[in-house]
Scaffold this motif. Structure first.
Motif, mmCIF file in Angstrom:
data_model
loop_
_atom_site.group_PDB
_atom_site.id
_atom_site.type_symbol
_atom_site.label_atom_id
_atom_site.label_comp_id
_atom_site.label_asym_id
_atom_site.label_seq_id
_atom_site.Cartn_x
_atom_site.Cartn_y
_atom_site.Cartn_z
ATOM 1 N N LEU A 122 -10.272 0.437 -6.301
ATOM 2 C CA LEU A 122 -9.036 0.878 -5.642
ATOM 3 C C LEU A 122 -8.559 -0.174 -4.631
ATOM 4 O O LEU A 122 -7.368 -0.478 -4.563
ATOM 5 C CB LEU A 122 -9.255 2.208 -4.918
ATOM 6 N N GLU A 140 0.749 4.850 -3.271
ATOM 7 C CA GLU A 140 -0.020 5.778 -4.114
ATOM 8 C C GLU A 140 -1.521 5.469 -4.043
ATOM 9 O O GLU A 140 -2.350 6.367 -3.884
ATOM 10 C CB GLU A 140 0.469 5.663 -5.567
ATOM 11 N N LEU A 141 -1.860 4.198 -4.136
ATOM 12 C CA LEU A 141 -3.272 3.801 -4.125
ATOM 13 C C LEU A 141 -3.919 4.002 -2.761
ATOM 14 O O LEU A 141 -5.077 4.433 -2.672
ATOM 15 C CB LEU A 141 -3.415 2.344 -4.573
ATOM 16 N N ASP A 143 -3.054 6.221 -0.556
ATOM 17 C CA ASP A 143 -3.233 7.681 -0.406
ATOM 18 C C ASP A 143 -4.478 8.143 -1.170
ATOM 19 O O ASP A 143 -5.261 8.954 -0.670
ATOM 20 C CB ASP A 143 -2.002 8.438 -0.907
ATOM 21 N N ARG A 144 -4.657 7.615 -2.384
ATOM 22 C CA ARG A 144 -5.829 7.969 -3.197
ATOM 23 C C ARG A 144 -7.127 7.527 -2.513
ATOM 24 O O ARG A 144 -8.112 8.263 -2.500
ATOM 25 C CB ARG A 144 -5.709 7.317 -4.579
ATOM 26 N N ILE A 147 -7.950 9.879 0.347
ATOM 27 C CA ILE A 147 -8.471 11.161 -0.175
ATOM 28 C C ILE A 147 -9.934 10.970 -0.616
ATOM 29 O O ILE A 147 -10.795 11.794 -0.297
ATOM 30 C CB ILE A 147 -7.606 11.667 -1.341
ATOM 31 N N GLU A 148 -10.218 9.880 -1.322
ATOM 32 C CA GLU A 148 -11.580 9.600 -1.783
ATOM 33 C C GLU A 148 -12.553 9.471 -0.614
ATOM 34 O O GLU A 148 -13.626 10.038 -0.617
ATOM 35 C CB GLU A 148 -11.607 8.289 -2.594
#
Length: 152
Positions: A122, A140-141, A143-144, A147-148
């Motif tokens: 990521l 988008e990345l 945010d991901r 979250i991870e």
């Protein structure tokens, strides 16, 4: 006095995490003392508790009782371990459970490694989005990734 285990089959086993209980009942546990067979009777202790992680028996002071006709003898677990082949019998019983703990630990380590690699990937994709100026993909990345990392 030297004892040999004639038969040792737990009536049932109970595993809770790293703890294993081997519970014994009539006719499932017997020893040979001299040339005579004595049957286990569950009047005092009836279980052996083992920590599978450390492979240590946790209830060494519990007393087991064996009977032949009207003759009875009591023996603490630690002494039974010293003067008999009980350890060999326990090893054969707990092998499966120890293997299960090891495979669970290996699976957990593998999952951790996969998560680490996914996060690294990521981060590389975020770097690539920055280099190419792709603001939407960057958002988008990131945010991901947030979250991870929050989940673990």
């Amino acid at each position: 006095m030297l004892l040999t285990i004639k038969m040792m089959k737990p009536f049932y086993t109970l595993q809770e995490g790293h703890d294993l209980k081997l519970v014994f009942a009539y006719q499932y546990f017997s020893v040979v003392k001299g040339k005579e067979v004595y049957q286990f009777i569950p009047v005092e202790a009836n279980e052996i508790r083992i920590n599978l992680k450390t492979k240590q028996i946790e209830n060494l002071t519990d007393t087991f009782v064996f009977q032949r006709g009207t003759r009875i003898f009591r023996i603490p677990l630690f002494q039974l371990l010293q003067i008999s082949d009980l350890v060999d019998h326990l090893k054969s019983i707990i092998t499966f459970y120890v293997q299960q703990i090891k495979s669970d630990q290996e699976e957990e380590a593998l999952s951790e490694e996969i998560l680490f690699l996914e996060r690294q990937n990521l981060r590389r994709l975020i770097d690539k989005a920055l280099l190419t100026g792709d603001k939407d993909l960057f958002m988008e990345l990131t945010d991901r990734l947030k979250i991870e990392e929050a989940a673990h």
